[in-house]
Motif scaffolding. Structure first.
Motif, PDB file in Angstrom:
ATOM      1  N   HIS A 279       2.771 -12.794 -13.476  1.00 41.96           N
ATOM      2  CA  HIS A 279       1.478 -13.280 -13.957  1.00 41.96           C
ATOM      3  C   HIS A 279       1.182 -14.666 -13.392  1.00 41.96           C
ATOM      4  CE1 HIS A 279      -1.823 -14.272 -16.641  1.00 41.96           C
ATOM      5  NE2 HIS A 279      -1.181 -15.378 -16.970  1.00 41.96           N
ATOM      6  N   ALA A 280       2.190 -15.536 -13.360  1.00 42.06           N
ATOM      7  CA  ALA A 280       2.001 -16.885 -12.828  1.00 42.06           C
ATOM      8  C   ALA A 280       1.619 -16.857 -11.361  1.00 42.06           C
ATOM      9  CB  ALA A 280       3.275 -17.714 -13.017  1.00 42.06           C
ATOM     10  N   LEU A 281       2.102 -15.842 -10.641  1.00 40.64           N
ATOM     11  CA  LEU A 281       1.774 -15.690  -9.220  1.00 40.64           C
ATOM     12  C   LEU A 281       0.470 -14.934  -9.008  1.00 40.64           C
ATOM     13  CD1 LEU A 281       5.329 -14.713  -7.894  1.00 40.64           C
ATOM     14  CD2 LEU A 281       4.171 -16.899  -7.550  1.00 40.64           C
ATOM     15  N   GLY A 282      -0.080 -14.384 -10.093  1.00 40.48           N
ATOM     16  CA  GLY A 282      -1.291 -13.587  -9.973  1.00 40.48           C
ATOM     17  C   GLY A 282      -1.031 -12.226  -9.375  1.00 40.48           C
ATOM     18  N   GLU A 283       0.181 -11.695  -9.569  1.00 37.93           N
ATOM     19  CA  GLU A 283       0.575 -10.425  -8.960  1.00 37.93           C
ATOM     20  C   GLU A 283       0.881  -9.389 -10.040  1.00 37.93           C
ATOM     21  OE1 GLU A 283       0.504  -9.800  -5.826  1.00 37.93           O
ATOM     22  OE2 GLU A 283       0.180 -11.837  -5.063  1.00 37.93           O
ATOM     23  N   PRO A 284       0.669  -8.087  -9.743  1.00 35.28           N
ATOM     24  CA  PRO A 284       1.044  -7.034 -10.687  1.00 35.28           C
ATOM     25  C   PRO A 284       2.557  -6.821 -10.693  1.00 35.28           C
ATOM     26  CG  PRO A 284       0.216  -6.054  -8.669  1.00 35.28           C
ATOM     27  CD  PRO A 284       0.032  -7.546  -8.534  1.00 35.28           C
ATOM     28  N   VAL A 285       3.010  -5.876 -11.496  1.00 28.58           N
ATOM     29  CA  VAL A 285       4.438  -5.581 -11.618  1.00 28.58           C
ATOM     30  C   VAL A 285       4.785  -4.344 -10.806  1.00 28.58           C
ATOM     31  CG1 VAL A 285       6.275  -4.865 -13.213  1.00 28.58           C
ATOM     32  CG2 VAL A 285       4.641  -6.646 -13.890  1.00 28.58           C
ATOM     33  N   GLU A 286       5.618  -4.528  -9.785  1.00 28.09           N
ATOM     34  CA  GLU A 286       6.112  -3.395  -9.011  1.00 28.09           C
ATOM     35  C   GLU A 286       7.375  -2.867  -9.687  1.00 28.09           C
ATOM     36  OE1 GLU A 286       6.664  -4.282  -4.916  1.00 28.09           O
ATOM     37  OE2 GLU A 286       4.602  -4.991  -4.612  1.00 28.09           O
ATOM     38  N   ILE A 287       7.361  -1.585 -10.025  1.00 26.46           N
ATOM     39  CA  ILE A 287       8.471  -0.993 -10.768  1.00 26.46           C
ATOM     40  C   ILE A 287       9.780  -1.107  -9.990  1.00 26.46           C
ATOM     41  CG2 ILE A 287       9.389   1.143 -11.746  1.00 26.46           C
ATOM     42  CD1 ILE A 287       7.140  -0.160 -13.344  1.00 26.46           C
TER      43      ILE A 287
ATOM     44  N   ALA B  57      12.321   5.268 -15.557  1.00 28.12           N
ATOM     45  CA  ALA B  57      10.887   5.185 -15.859  1.00 28.12           C
ATOM     46  C   ALA B  57      10.126   6.376 -15.291  1.00 28.12           C
ATOM     47  CB  ALA B  57      10.314   3.883 -15.314  1.00 28.12           C
ATOM     48  N   SER B  58      10.501   6.824 -14.095  1.00 29.93           N
ATOM     49  CA  SER B  58       9.819   7.965 -13.467  1.00 29.93           C
ATOM     50  C   SER B  58      10.020   9.243 -14.268  1.00 29.93           C
ATOM     51  CB  SER B  58      10.310   8.155 -12.036  1.00 29.93           C
ATOM     52  OG  SER B  58      11.669   8.546 -12.022  1.00 29.93           O
ATOM     53  N   GLU B  59      11.106   9.321 -15.021  1.00 26.55           N
ATOM     54  CA  GLU B  59      11.408  10.517 -15.800  1.00 26.55           C
ATOM     55  C   GLU B  59      10.858  10.449 -17.220  1.00 26.55           C
ATOM     56  OE1 GLU B  59      15.625  10.734 -15.668  1.00 26.55           O
ATOM     57  OE2 GLU B  59      15.732  11.371 -13.562  1.00 26.55           O
ATOM     58  N   THR B  60      10.607   9.262 -17.726  1.00 22.56           N
ATOM     59  CA  THR B  60      10.212   9.115 -19.132  1.00 22.56           C
ATOM     60  C   THR B  60       8.803   8.565 -19.336  1.00 22.56           C
ATOM     61  OG1 THR B  60      11.206   6.890 -19.229  1.00 22.56           O
ATOM     62  CG2 THR B  60      12.612   8.762 -19.825  1.00 22.56           C
ATOM     63  N   ALA B  61       8.177   8.078 -18.299  1.00 19.88           N
ATOM     64  CA  ALA B  61       6.843   7.468 -18.450  1.00 19.88           C
ATOM     65  C   ALA B  61       5.913   7.935 -17.332  1.00 19.88           C
ATOM     66  CB  ALA B  61       6.952   5.946 -18.446  1.00 19.88           C
ATOM     67  N   GLU B  62       4.605   7.762 -17.570  1.00 17.56           N
ATOM     68  CA  GLU B  62       3.601   8.130 -16.564  1.00 17.56           C
ATOM     69  C   GLU B  62       3.347   6.936 -15.645  1.00 17.56           C
ATOM     70  OE1 GLU B  62       0.062   9.701 -18.244  1.00 17.56           O
ATOM     71  OE2 GLU B  62       1.101  11.128 -19.542  1.00 17.56           O
ATOM     72  N   ILE B  63       4.227   6.778 -14.675  1.00 19.03           N
ATOM     73  CA  ILE B  63       4.106   5.671 -13.730  1.00 19.03           C
ATOM     74  C   ILE B  63       3.144   6.081 -12.608  1.00 19.03           C
ATOM     75  CG2 ILE B  63       5.353   4.158 -12.148  1.00 19.03           C
ATOM     76  CD1 ILE B  63       6.093   3.755 -15.071  1.00 19.03           C
ATOM     77  N   PRO B  64       2.173   5.236 -12.241  1.00 15.35           N
ATOM     78  CA  PRO B  64       1.256   5.575 -11.141  1.00 15.35           C
ATOM     79  C   PRO B  64       2.012   5.849  -9.838  1.00 15.35           C
ATOM     80  CG  PRO B  64       0.510   3.624 -12.324  1.00 15.35           C
ATOM     81  CD  PRO B  64       1.883   3.918 -12.826  1.00 15.35           C
ATOM     82  N   GLU B  65       1.415   6.639  -8.965  1.00 17.20           N
ATOM     83  CA  GLU B  65       2.042   6.963  -7.688  1.00 17.20           C
ATOM     84  C   GLU B  65       2.330   5.706  -6.870  1.00 17.20           C
ATOM     85  OE1 GLU B  65      -0.117   9.807  -5.455  1.00 17.20           O
ATOM     86  OE2 GLU B  65      -0.117  11.342  -7.034  1.00 17.20           O
ATOM     87  N   SER B  66       1.507   4.682  -7.042  1.00 11.70           N
ATOM     88  CA  SER B  66       1.704   3.434  -6.310  1.00 11.70           C
ATOM     89  C   SER B  66       2.963   2.701  -6.770  1.00 11.70           C
ATOM     90  CB  SER B  66       0.492   2.519  -6.490  1.00 11.70           C
ATOM     91  OG  SER B  66       0.340   2.156  -7.858  1.00 11.70           O
ATOM     92  N   GLY B  67       3.474   3.066  -7.964  1.00  4.92           N
ATOM     93  CA  GLY B  67       4.633   2.368  -8.499  1.00  4.92           C
ATOM     94  C   GLY B  67       4.313   0.957  -8.969  1.00  4.92           C
TER      95      GLY B  67
END
Length: 339
Positions: free
Chosen positions: A235-243, A262-272
């Protein structure tokens, strides 16, 4: 950071129904100095702003032609001066049709970073300040505000132009209370919202919490803390979180473990990539609530150590009170006894 091009214009709509006024500044190439300092501060405000939105350019270039003008500039089909002439003229037209008053500076910055280029559109606000004039009499003047930024957009040029780039190459600051002017700014930059930040925040929280519970009990708190610290740094860098990057941060010995979980238990976007609201992510490390004249907040690590919750009686027992709180309670009780 190095500014390739910068230009600002003053626009004012003080009498709705009349044409808005526009004063253009000169286009500057590699201005350096104070301009770099100003842009650095605006970026700091931009990155720290909560509730940012993420998306892409609207496909309706008739209503929002900025993306087409920007591409022409980047492909050397028009100059930066021509690009900003068009952009500032559209801003003037939008303000002319506004029923709200507005005055301020619109600044366009093309900035070269170490590994990419970005363009910012920033609506700069002003504060009033006192000064002594040449006759040593008090006078008021307007100065740029270095603490407020309510309308701005950042365009990640490489992500936008790359064939395999992210679909969310626009980051928008659109603060509450900007009203019709805020709507005009969104139209000016052609922003279309594609990211459900609330949904992605819940996805992030659920994935981290489930991973923490699946870890060894003594390491669950460390997982939550490291996930929060990573999110706060992004957040301080203004960047999203890459899984994938988060996964390596959580477990350096097995850097793919969280990503696989996370890929098995959550709906992670294809972009990761997720865009969680860092304010709500704080729930990983703090428990808080208020109501009925009471406000309570404490680190989740203190549960069953210094803070105990009795579910049957719905009672909270706190031991090892903070010194300041204990002293306040003692003074209050002493005062009650004396009266």
């Amino acid at each position: 950071m190095a500014i390739k091009h910068l230009r600002a214009a003053y626009a004012a709509q003080l009498q709705p129904g009349n044409p808005a006024r526009l004063r253009l500044g000169e286009p500057l190439g590699e201005p350096g100095g104070d301009y770099e300092g100003l842009q650095k501060q605006m970026k700091r405000l931009f990155n720290s702003k909560p509730g940012k939105k993420y998306g892409r350019f609207s496909e309706d270039t008739g209503e929002s032609p900025f993306s087409a003008w920007l591409k022409d500039y980047l492909e050397d089909r028009q100059s930066f001066a021509s690009l900003t002439d068009r952009l500032f003229k559209q801003w003037q037209d939008l303000l002319t049709g506004s029923q709200e008053e507005h005055q301020g500076h619109l600044m366009v910055v093309h900035e070269a970073l170490a590994d990419s280029d970005v363009v910012y559109l920033l609506v700069l606000e002003t504060d009033s300040a006192l000064r002594f004039d040449g006759q040593q009499a008090l006078d008021t003047t307007d100065v740029l505000s270095l603490s407020r930024l309510n309308l701005a957009v950042r365009i990640e040029l490489d992500d936008w132009l790359s064939e395999q780039g992210s679909e969310n190459y626009l980051t928008l600051v659109h603060a509450r209370g900007t009203g019709e002017i805020g709507d005009h700014f969104i139209r000016l930059c052609g922003f279309t919202n594609l990211v459900d930040v609330e949904k992605e925040t819940l996805t992030f929280l659920d994935a981290v919490e489930a991973f923490a519970k699946s870890s060894e009990p003594e390491k669950a708190g460390e997982v939550r803390n490291r996930a929060y610290e990573f999110c706060k740094e992004q957040h301080a860098l203004g960047e999203p979180v890459e899984i994938e990057a988060l996964s390596g941060y959580l477990d350096e010995d097995q850097p793919q473990r969280f990503k696989q979980f996370a890929s098995e238990t959550a709906e992670i976007p294809e972009s990761g990539v997720l865009h969680p609201d860092h304010r709500k992510v704080k729930k990983l490390v703090r428990i808080a609530g208020s109501g009925g004249g009471m406000s309570v907040s404490f680190s989740s690590d203190l549960v069953n150590q210094a803070i105990y919750y009795d579910r049957d009686n719905d009672a909270l027992t706190i031991t090892k009170l903070p010194k300041a709180l204990r002293e306040q309670l003692q003074r209050y009780l002493e005062g009650r006894e004396e009266s």
